[in-house]
Enzyme design. Structure first.
Site, PDB file in Angstrom:
ATOM      1  N   ALA A  10      -9.550   5.197   2.605  1.00  8.76           N
ATOM      2  CA  ALA A  10     -10.785   4.745   1.944  1.00  8.76           C
ATOM      3  C   ALA A  10     -11.264   5.719   0.869  1.00  8.76           C
ATOM      4  CB  ALA A  10     -11.881   4.520   2.986  1.00  8.76           C
ATOM      5  N   TYR A 153      10.305   1.974  -1.260  1.00  8.66           N
ATOM      6  CA  TYR A 153       8.950   1.389  -1.247  1.00  8.66           C
ATOM      7  C   TYR A 153       9.021  -0.084  -0.860  1.00  8.66           C
ATOM      8  CZ  TYR A 153       4.257  -0.062  -2.617  1.00  8.66           C
ATOM      9  OH  TYR A 153       2.988  -0.601  -2.603  1.00  8.66           O
ATOM     10  N   LYS A 157       7.354  -2.039   2.413  1.00  9.91           N
ATOM     11  CA  LYS A 157       6.418  -3.173   2.360  1.00  9.91           C
ATOM     12  C   LYS A 157       7.044  -4.435   2.977  1.00  9.91           C
ATOM     13  CE  LYS A 157       2.819  -1.061   0.750  1.00  9.91           C
ATOM     14  NZ  LYS A 157       1.588  -0.942   1.542  1.00  9.91           N
ATOM     15  N   THR A 188      -5.272   1.607  -9.740  1.00 10.96           N
ATOM     16  CA  THR A 188      -5.917   2.557  -8.815  1.00 10.96           C
ATOM     17  C   THR A 188      -5.245   3.917  -9.056  1.00 10.96           C
ATOM     18  OG1 THR A 188      -4.252   2.142  -7.125  1.00 10.96           O
ATOM     19  CG2 THR A 188      -6.218   0.726  -7.065  1.00 10.96           C
ATOM     20  N   GLU A 189      -5.295   4.794  -8.048  1.00  5.72           N
ATOM     21  CA  GLU A 189      -4.545   6.061  -8.170  1.00  5.72           C
ATOM     22  C   GLU A 189      -3.053   5.860  -7.853  1.00  5.72           C
ATOM     23  OE1 GLU A 189      -6.353   9.148  -5.786  1.00  5.72           O
ATOM     24  OE2 GLU A 189      -8.284   8.949  -6.802  1.00  5.72           O
TER      25      GLU A 189
END
Ligand code: NDP
Ligand code: 8X3
Length: 252
Positions: A10, A153, A157, A188-189
């Site tokens: 978060a 990755y 997922k 996002t990051e």
């Protein structure tokens, strides 16, 4: 009594946006991540702006001892988690298996797969005992398609998809909802982490197109959790209008 949501990861991006929207919509929150200062900042911000109570737990989802200690430390009302958002995750590096960096693979698999399982083990058993609850797993377009240079990755997922499907069936007799949400690219990051701090390379991912924003995914999560008791959104795949597959973009 207010519902309690535990959100992993978060401190940034989708997890942070989900915390903010859930706090504004009647949830009390347990927010988690490794960066304590960011957890504290978010906690103060949410407490100032909403009625929500917020508890921060700083730990690394890859470390089973830390996970057990953090979840085991919950007392009183915080033990009674209604909603788990398994969001903590990352991509590290982009390259073919034949020259892959093994430490990158381990970070992705340990976080995205094993970390998600550790948390789910501890929280879902409480939901089973109560006979109610909802688990939402952050998957990805990479959970539906494989693309070159993303084997580990994509595998992680795809594993999230498999875990979600299996848990949906396992938890069926107990009335516990299980969902996955699979975004295409979200600004996002995420790309900064994938390219190990190379901001210029990260920015180039979103150049010439409009990506999704973390708030788009948080709004979809809010939709999922506000369905009536008899409705479970098993899966949601959300793409930017400018992206039609893991490899097809419209850049202008
Ligand atoms: P961010 O990098 O902005 O956020 C990732 C969050 O995960 C951070 O809060 C980070 O917290 C946390 N995290 C990472 N590793 C760990 C760890 N070992 N232990 C605890 N927390 C950890 O990325 P996003 O918001 O984009 O990513 C959220 C999820 O969405 C991920 O699962 C990602 O795979 C998925 N996703 C992202 C997409 C995108 O394009 N951005 C698209 C599809 C799916 P901290 O560093 O403080 O520990
Ligand atoms: C993140 C989206 O396309 O970089 O899960 O794999 S992608």
């Amino acid at each position: 009594m207010k519902k309690i949501a535990l959100i992993t990861g978060a401190t940034s991006g989708i997890g942070k946006a989900s915390a903010q929207i859930l706090a504004s919509n009647g949830y009390d929150l347990i927010i988690t991540g490794r960066r304590e200062e960011l957890l504290n900042n978010l906690s103060v911000c949410i407490s100032n702006e909403t009625e929500a109570e917020v508890l921060s737990l700083c730990f690394d989802v890859r470390d089973l001892n830390q996970v057990e200690k953090a979840i085991g430390s919950l007392t009183g009302k915080w033990e009674d988690i209604d909603l788990l958002i398994n969001n903590a995750g990352l991509a590290v590096g982009l390259g073919p298996v034949h020259s892959g960096v093994i430490d990158d693979w381990e970070r992705m698999i340990d976080t995205n797969v094993k970390g998600l399982l550790y948390i789910s083990r501890l929280i879902s058993s409480r939901m089973v005992a109560k006979g109610v609850g909802h688990i939402i797993n952050l998957s990805s377009i990479a959970g539906h398609e494989a693309y070159p240079n993303g084997a580990a990755y994509c595998a992680s997922k795809h594993a999230v998809q498999a875990i979600t499907k299996a848990m949906r069936i396992e938890l069926l007799p107990f009335g516990v909802k299980v969902s996955s949400i699979s975004p295409g690219m979200v600004d996002t990051e995420f790309s900064i982490v994938r390219f190990k701090g190379d901001k210029e390379r990260a920015d180039s991912v979103y150049k010439g197109l409009t990506p999704l924003y973390a708030s788009d995914i948080a709004e979809a999560i809010l939709f999922m959790v506000t369905r009536p008791k008899h409705v479970n959104i098993d899966e949601m795949l959300i793409m930017p209008t400018d992206q039609a597959s893991a490899r097809d973009y419209r850049r202008q």
